[in-house]
Structure formats: C-alpha cells, structure tokens
Enzyme design. Structure first.
Site, short mmCIF file in Angstrom:
data_model
loop_
_atom_site.label_atom_id
_atom_site.label_comp_id
_atom_site.label_asym_id
_atom_site.label_seq_id
_atom_site.Cartn_x
_atom_site.Cartn_y
_atom_site.Cartn_z
N HIS A 188 0.82 -1.22 0.00
CA HIS A 188 0.00 0.00 0.00
C HIS A 188 0.85 1.26 0.00
CE1 HIS A 188 -3.31 -2.76 0.82
NE2 HIS A 188 -3.94 -1.88 0.08
N GLU A 427 -12.04 -9.36 -5.50
CA GLU A 427 -10.59 -9.44 -5.24
C GLU A 427 -10.22 -10.74 -4.55
OE1 GLU A 427 -9.35 -6.07 -2.88
OE2 GLU A 427 -11.12 -6.15 -1.63
N ASP A 451 -5.20 -7.72 -4.87
CA ASP A 451 -5.51 -8.85 -4.00
C ASP A 451 -5.91 -10.08 -4.80
OD1 ASP A 451 -4.97 -8.10 -1.34
OD2 ASP A 451 -6.66 -6.72 -1.38
N CYS A 498 -10.03 -1.74 -10.54
CA CYS A 498 -9.46 -0.63 -9.77
C CYS A 498 -8.11 -1.02 -9.17
CB CYS A 498 -10.42 -0.16 -8.69
SG CYS A 498 -10.75 -1.42 -7.46
C1 PEP Z 1 -6.88 -4.40 -4.91
O1 PEP Z 1 -6.77 -5.31 -4.08
O2 PEP Z 1 -6.63 -4.52 -6.12
C2 PEP Z 1 -7.36 -3.07 -4.48
C3 PEP Z 1 -7.65 -2.13 -5.34
O3 PEP Z 1 -7.43 -2.84 -3.13
P1 PEP Z 1 -6.14 -2.55 -2.22
O4 PEP Z 1 -4.95 -2.43 -3.11
O5 PEP Z 1 -6.43 -1.30 -1.47
O6 PEP Z 1 -6.10 -3.76 -1.36
MG MG Z 2 -7.63 -5.08 -2.08
#
Ligand code: PEP
Ligand code: MG
Length: 537
Positions: A188, A427, A451, A498
C-alpha cells in the site's frame, strides 16, 4: 558518486537533497540520579516543548485537514496536563531516584495498558493517544526529535521502510521521491507513492551517511545515484526536462474522450486515498473516482473518525467532483494497514485474517457509522459505495440488510439521500467464481487485481522476495477477470478494474477486448492510459 539499483515503484525523475527518515526509536534505560529536583525540571521542560510542538501541529492540521481532524492535537495537549499522569512521573523520579526517561516510559506503559483494558471503545482508543504523547516527550528527553519530521525544503525521503500511516502523514509538497530498503511493488505504500505521483524505488541498499547529500532518483530505470558528479547531474537535469516535456505533451489529451479508433468507449477514473488527492484527479482529467480508499481517513487519525468527520470528507470529494461518479470503498483496514486504536490481535496470516468487510460485519457499529456518513454525503453529488474483500453471497446479503436499515434510519430522521449505486470488489478467487450469483445482487463489480493476484497465485503481495513470482499477467488472473466481466454483463451490470493492473498499458487492448466498462488508475496514469486507448483499433 554511488549508484544503487531498486525496484521501480513509480516512474519519473527527482533530483534533490536526501533526507533520512527514521521512526525515532527511544531506547530507555533505568538509571539512578542524585538530583531528583533537576530530573523533575527536565521532565517539565520536555513537556512544555511537547505542548509547543502539538500547538504547531494543530495549526498545520487546521489548514491541511480541517478543524475536526486537527482537534486530536488539542486533546493531546490536555492529556499532557493530566494530573494523574504527571503525579505518577514525579513520584517515580522522587521515590525511586531514577531518570525522567524511565519515569515517563513506565507511566506511559501503565496508563496505556489501563486504557486498553477498559470496556468502553472510546476509552480503549485513548490508549494509542497515551502512547503517542509518551513517545513525543521521550523523543525530546532522548534528543530524538528529528524522527518523523521531514523538514521545510523538498527532499528525497530515504528510509528502511515506510508504513502507509507514516506516508499519508507526510507533507506532500515536501516530497520529491521515496527510496526504501524494504517494501514490495504491490504494497500500500507503493500504491500511495503512485497516487501521489512521485518517483519511488524499493529494495535499495541504503546507507545512513547519505543524509544531506544530493541524490537522483530515476524511476524509469530503477536507479538511485548519490552524490553525483557534475556531468551526471547535468545529464539528469536534461533528462528531467525531457520528462517534464513528455508529461506536458500528455496534457494535450486533456478533455479528449477515452475512445478507440473503432469507437469503443471506456470510462477512465482515478484512485485516491484522501481528499488531498483531489487536485491531481482534476489536473489529470479523470472522468470520476473509481476507488476512494476510505481507510486512509482511519490511518491518519488516532481514534475512530466520527460520522461527522467522515461525512465532511466524503461530501468534500463528491462536491468537488461536481456530479461525476465517486466510488467510495468502505473500510479496508487490517493486514498491512494497522491502526493501534482498533486493538487488532497479532495474526499468523494477516492477509488471510481479520480485515476489511470481516471487521465491518463483526463490529457493525463501525460499519454503520461509515454507512451513515456515506449516505448523508450522497445527497451532495454522485456517490457510489463499494464493499471490499467479498467472498460470498451470504456476506452481500448481510451487507444489504445493514445498508437498508441505515438508509431507513436516516430517512426517518429526515435526512436526504441520493441515488446510490452499491457494488462489490472482486478481489478473491471465491468472488470471481461466484460472480454469476453475486452479479444479481449488486449494481457493479470492480476487480481489485492487487488482492485477486495475491489470492489466486497464493503469493503475499507484501513480500518483496516474491515480487518476481507475483505475476498479475498470469493467465489464471486474466481468465478470472474475463469471467467476471462476462457474468456482470449477463446480469446487466457494469464491471471495471481498480487494482494496479488497470494502469498497465501493455494490457489496455486486452481489457478493451474483454469489454471492461471502466478502468480506475492512479491520477498520474490517466493520460498515459488514455493515449493507448485512443491509439487502439
Ligand atoms: C486491490 O486489491 O486490487 C485493491 C484495489 O485494493 P487494495 O490495493 O487497497 O487492497
Ligand atoms: Mg484489495
């Protein structure tokens, strides 16, 4: 000149002074003192200094994040004046004839534990505040004040590692680039660097003697140069100018449609972490916000953000986007996104653990507060809600029950609610496989490829050692995405991506062929992806 290589997190070139960032580790030992009065005076002086720092932080936060969020620093100032806390420190110094550091550290530990054991959630959360003020006073006493501050001039931040909560608290206008020794490309913190649009490298062998020297981060080549010679510096000034020019050229794509040569259209939205990212969303001409990671509101805070604080943040985002879609993801805390006041247990497998919707469904008071804030904000623009980490039809049923109840409650209070689309993130492989059933229950799907890749390939996205195996292009991942899009369309709903893969321009044509309706990417990636869409057949 030293040359190091690292993993490319975000492209771009940065030239500037290196600033070592390290969370101050206050090593406290117990030592005997003769003059206890002098020790008490040292403590009082440190406390005053801490209060001054907190006043300054309050002023800064007032401007940057508003009064409600700034208030916490006032609370900390009040806690510094707490009689019981001060009495305990004074007593330990006088009775045991020991140093102020030890007295503060023991008092802090005792009080933090006392609060942590309280039943009431509010008081429980004060435990983190006690730790915070204790560390502040200790840093002053130990002479570690430099710790997390990044100073006034723009710098290249070099660190062992950066937690998402540390990254979000940095003043973005002072950041030229990030260079870390640890950290994977899919963490992150890496995502935050991309959202901020600043060059970043991970996996770089770092050396503390670099502090204050000039550095060059080449995010295209994955190279970090320290103390460069004049010719190298000149070469990089030229490269940076060319890079800026290239970025300038992309600006000509602003206002243009995301349409292929044959007329296929796709929505191009932006991913953001907090309202502060809105400027770059507008600058890069995003058609909407496809993912607002609302958990960063929780990471920036030292206790649960209230309904009102959340409402203000969400309202600001939907209002600023002026009728464009804003998809806000409900809390996705846990795994690598930890906050002390949630008092989450240590887990053996945090990525497979108590996180995201699992926390929301088992601690409904947190979920309801967020949903109330979201539905209230929906009256101010085009707001959609998205639920993370879904694995089953049953979860969606439970979510919908709570969401319907919250809406009813608000309507009964006379609160206006907009027309809110509710969707889920796909995800987990379970959600992808069940997407035919799930599609009948929601308004849209957004594939979280970060994920989805982690869980499909059984590879910890946080583990830098596994970066070479973390292959988001793996056919298993691509097949799941295609299946999700097909199932969405069969049920008459839309599907987007996303996760970070949405910005991978080598796959843009593949995504167009799959029929994806939307790609949501870091603001800085909007125009490069638009360019590829417009060049596609
Ligand atoms: C993902 O898992 O692709 C996502 C957009 O969520 P995060 O990266 O915040 O886990
Ligand atoms: Mg995620």
């Amino acid at each position: 000149m030293e040359k190091k290589t690292g993993k490319k997190i975000f492209n771009g070139i940065a030239i500037g002074k290196i600033r070592f960032y390290s969370k101050a580790e206050n090593q406290v030992s117990r030592t005997k003192v003769e003059d206890t009065e002098a020790e008490i005076a040292r403590y009082e002086e440190a406390k005053q200094k801490a209060a001054k720092q907190l006043e300054q932080l309050y002023e800064k936060a007032l401007v940057e994040v508003g009064e409600a969020n700034a208030e916490i620093f006032n609370v900390h100032i009040m806690m510094l004046e707490d009689d019981d806390f001060n009495e305990s420190v004074h007593n330990i110094i006088s009775a045991q004839k020991v140093n102020a550091e030890y007295a503060v550290a023991s008092t802090g530990d005792n009080f933090a534990e006392m609060f942590a054991n309280m039943e009431d959630e509010y008081f429980k959360a004060r435990s983190a505040d006690i730790k915070d003020i204790t560390e502040r006073v200790l840093s002053i006493l130990c002479g570690n004040e430099e710790g997390g501050e990044i100073g006034d001039e723009p710098v290249i931040i070099v660190a062992e590692d950066l937690a998402p909560s540390e990254t979000v608290q940095m003043d973005k206008s002072k950041l030229l680039a990030f260079v870390t020794r640890l950290g994977s490309s899919n963490s992150h913190t890496a995502i935050l660097a991309r959202t901020m649009g600043i060059p970043a490298l991970a996996g770089v062998e770092i050396d503390h003697s670099w502090n204050g020297k000039i550095g060059i981060v080449d995010g295209y080549e994955g190279v970090f140069l320290v103390d460069p010679s004049m010719p190298v510096l000149e070469e990089y000034f030229k490269k940076k100018a060319a890079d800026d020019e290239q970025k300038q050229l992309l600006q000509t794509l602003k206002g243009k449609e995301n349409v292929t040569k044959s007329g296929q259209k796709i929505n191009l939205y932006a991913n953001i972490g907090n309202p502060g990212d809105l400027m770059s969303v507008l600058e890069n001409d995003a058609g909407g916000i496809g993912l607002f990671r609302s958990e960063f509101l929780y990471l920036e805070a030292t206790t649960y953000p209230t309904e009102e604080e959340q409402f203000q943040a969400y309202r600001k985002v939907v209002e600023t986007m002026g009728g464009k879609k804003v998809i806000i993801r409900t809390l996705d805390i846990g795994a690598d996104k930890q906050v002390e006041y949630f008092n989450l247990d240590k887990e053996d497998n945090p990525a497979l653990g108590y996180r995201a919707i699992r926390i929301c469904l088992t601690r409904p008071e947190i979920f309801r507060t967020q949903l109330r804030a979201l539905f209230r904000a929906s009256a101010y623009g085009n707001l959609a809600i998205m639920y993370p980490m879904i694995i089953s039809v049953d979860e969606v049923r439970r979510i919908k029950e709570i969401s319907v109840e919250v809406k009813k409650e608000l309507l009964a209070e006379g609160v206006e609610i907009g027309n809110v689309e509710e969707g889920i993130m796909i995800e987990t492989p379970a959600a992808a496989v069940m997407s035919d059933e799930l599609a009948k229950m929601v308004d849209f799907f957004s594939v979280g490829t970060n994920d989805l890749t982690q869980y499909t390939l059984a590879i910890d996205r946080q583990n830098a050692k596994l970066d070479e195996f973390y292959d988001a292009h793996h056919p298993a991942v691509l097949r799941l995405i295609e299946m999700v899009v097909n199932n969405a369309h069969k049920a008459g709903i839309w599907a987007g991506i996303c996760g970070e893969l949405g910005a991978d321009t080598t796959l843009t044509e593949t995504f167009l062929k799959m029929g994806l309706d939307e790609l949501s990417v870091s603001p800085g990636c909007i125009l490069p992806v638009r360019k590829v869409i417009r060049e596609a057949k």
